[in-house]
Design an enzyme around this catalytic site. Structure first.
Site, PDB file in Angstrom:
ATOM      1  N   GLY A 175       0.794  -1.231   0.000  1.00  0.00           N
ATOM      2  CA  GLY A 175       0.000   0.000   0.000  1.00  0.00           C
ATOM      3  C   GLY A 175       0.821   1.274   0.000  1.00  0.00           C
ATOM      4  N   SER A 221      12.493  -0.475  -2.231  1.00  0.00           N
ATOM      5  CA  SER A 221      13.822  -0.222  -1.625  1.00  0.00           C
ATOM      6  C   SER A 221      14.177  -1.308  -0.613  1.00  0.00           C
ATOM      7  CB  SER A 221      13.866   1.164  -0.989  1.00  0.00           C
ATOM      8  OG  SER A 221      12.759   1.439  -0.184  1.00  0.00           O
TER       9      SER A 221
END
Length: 632
Positions: A471, A540
């Site tokens: 999300g 990341s």
């Protein structure tokens, strides 16, 4: 013999041995070439073993030995139980011994390829390398590898010890062919001297005494050569003065000295020194040692220097000769030996340690890697364990250094993994990149603070990290919308959007993921400088890259938001159908499945979206910004 006479004889012998200086050398070669046996023979024939050591050696030879009824001299070095059982050297074993003429420190290094990093460790402080070759096998791949690494680590004197000559009938033709083959590979590597010697370490042939069986050889014995080899040209005493500051000594309110060891050159009281980084100069008022003040200090001496005036100096600074300063740069080219099982990721932030200097650094470009078996250069994107490459590095702050070929101690460094704290590479600096000295920061009149003031907000990077489907983009979009509706100035960087332009040339390998985040971090920093609040939505997956972005900006400007959801929930959501494709084998290196995600250790916000709406999560982020006073 009376105890006093024994002590005096030992003392006299050590004094005579010290006149020629200490010779540090390593033995290296392929497995079972006889490295440990050779050093054991040197220790035995130098008459430095005590009777109990000899008895233990004889006992161990019967239990573990491989020399039949003879003494197995290798057992003097193979101290690890695993080494004794396997008959190999794993760790680097150091031994100290002396003869009438010289003192020696010898390192017995491993022969197996997987322990190449241990061999490099032993070579890093050596003056000479004894490269052993089994006369039955000739020059092998490991011979080439160890010869190159010895040269790479700055060793300038080599001995080609053709061992086990007794097993080839002491044939001169065999020896001559090996010497010819070896000189082809070693002749162009920069050694000042290469001395071939035929030996038999097991029987002592040409070790201390000449061998009648090798009467066709008219060169020196191994020990005669070690006792006489001249390493004065490698002496740091003749190099420019270098003094890395290890500690600022404040012994009292009226005393401030700088402690360390003189790396090279010499210095006398009242002479002027310069701080390499700042360029500021001062004179030496005192040279303090544990035994009192002295008038001068030379390479190798540990001293505390007191200056005639106060200048800003801290641990990691380097005091140098004003007329012969080192390079000071944040970009340079280097040759590195990769020592980690996890491969090199160009762009990833590591810690670089050069002497007492420590700074974040990254490999910006890997120019090529070297095939140490053929000495051929090949293009490469990464380095694996024990591979050697030439690369360009960039550091967060300038460091002071010399070329490794000029001065080992100030031209070498290690790279440290910032998560595990393990040493991952050893490096040798070749030269400073010219552009590093030609590029300067231009101070703009309208700066970040002024731009933020005009916008009535404090700039920040909101870094949303988490698995695909957690999300991140949804929450970041809602946060930006809420900020924009209240008149805030924002910009959003999203993983999918950025890969359509700036990063469209990157894939999803670990190396590409590192470069992806490096670029995004630079762009986010520019938007931050513009006074904006920047939302960044990226998986990341690696902590080191998130830390790298954090450290590029000021404290409090990077807010890490860990958008957390169990992998099962993410798979069930699968908004882009990516998990289904990855599970079907259509997508490789998919984070959470066949590529790792490193969970943030201390994020500013940890939001679990498994039981929370996106709007509620966005409100939590807004509340955090208000609490931090970022919204004016």
């Amino acid at each position: 013999m009376p105890e006093g006479d024994v002590a005096r004889k030992v003392r006299d012998r050590l004094t005579r041995a010290g006149e020629s200086g200490v010779l540090r050398f390593i033995t290296c070669g392929s497995v079972d070439d006889g490295k440990s046996t050779l050093i054991g023979r040197l220790l035995y024939d130098s008459k430095l073993l005590f009777e109990d050591q000899i008895r233990r050696l004889e006992h161990d030879s019967r239990k573990h030995g491989t020399a039949g009824d003879d003494i197995d001299f290798a057992l003097l070095l193979d101290g690890l139980e695993a080494e004794r059982e396997q008959g190999i050297t794993i760790d680097v074993a150091y031994r100290f011994f002396n003869t009438e003429k010289r003192k020696f420190i010898v390192a017995d290094t491993p022969g197996h390829e997987q322990y190449t990093r241990n061999m490099a460790t032993g070579a890093s402080t050596a003056d000479l390398a004894i490269i052993l070759v089994d006369a039955r096998k000739g020059v092998l791949t490991q011979t080439r590898r160890h010869t190159y690494i010895a040269s790479m680590m700055g060793i300038r004197h080599a001995v080609l010890a053709v061992n086990k000559m007794d097993l080839v009938g002491h044939e001169q033709s065999t020896y001559d062919q090996i010497v010819k083959d070896y000189m082809k590979i070693a002749g162009a590597l920069g050694f000042r001297s290469i001395t071939p010697i035929p030996i038999s370490a097991r029987h002592g042939d040409n070790i201390f005494k000449r061998s009648e069986a090798l009467d066709w050889y008219d060169g020196p014995t191994l020990m005669a050569h070690l006792e006489s080899v001249d390493t004065a040209a490698d002496d740091n005493l003749e190099m420019p003065f270098r003094f890395p500051v290890q500690w600022v000594n404040r012994a009292g309110s009226d005393f401030r000295g700088f402690a360390g060891t003189v790396t090279s050159g010499k210095l006398a009281r009242d002479e002027t020194v310069r701080v390499a980084h700042s360029g500021k100069s001062a004179a030496i008022s005192r040279i303090v040692t544990a035994d009192g003040d002295i008038d001068e200090a030379a390479a190798g001496e540990a001293v505390t220097l007191v200056l005639d005036r106060e200048i800003d100096i801290a641990r990691g600074d380097m005091l140098v000769a004003p007329k012969s300063p080192p390079e000071v740069s944040d970009q340079f080219a280097a040759e590195i030996l990769w020592m980690s099982e996890e491969r090199l990721h160009p762009g990833r932030s590591y810690l670089l340690k050069a002497g007492c200097q420590i700074t974040p650094a990254s490999v910006t470009r890997l120019k090529h890697k070297l095939n140490v078996n053929t000495y051929e250069k090949a293009p490469a994107d990464t380095l694996d364990l024990n591979e050697i490459g030439v690369c360009q590095l960039s550091t967060s702050k300038p460091i002071a250094f010399d070329k490794y070929s000029d001065l080992r101690e100030t031209g070498s460094f290690i790279l440290i993994d910032r998560f595990s704290n393990k040493t991952v590479a050893a490096g040798m600096i070749e030269f400073s990149l010219r552009r590093a000295g030609n590029i300067h920061t231009y101070a703009m009149d309208v700066n970040k603070a002024r731009r933020a003031e005009l916008k009535n907000q404090k700039p920040a990077i909101l870094w949303f990290t988490g698995l695909s489907g957690a999300g991140k983009s949804t929450i970041a979009n809602l946060v930006e919308r809420k900020l924009a509706s209240s008149g805030r100035h924002t910009y959003s960087l999203d993983g999918d959007n950025v890969r359509q332009g700036l990063n469209r040339d990157l894939g999803f390998t670990d190396a590409d993921r590192v470069e992806n985040i490096r670029r995004i971090g630079e762009v986010a920093k520019l938007f931050l400088d513009a006074g904006l609040i920047v939302t960044c939505s990226f998986i990341s997956p690696f902590r080191s890259e998130r830390r790298m972005v954090r450290e590029q900006v000021e404290a409090g400007e990077f807010i890490e938001v860990f958008v957390d959801a169990p992998i099962d929930v993410c798979i069930e959501r699968d908004p882009k159908g990516l998990y289904a494709k990855a599970q079907a084998g259509k997508i490789k290196n998919f984070t959470g499945l066949d590529s790792p995600y490193e969970v943030p250790e201390s994020p500013e916000l940890h939001i679990n979206t498994a039981d929370m709406t996106a709007d509620a999560a966005a409100e939590i982020v807004i509340d955090e910004l208000v609490k931090r006073g970022l919204l004016g």
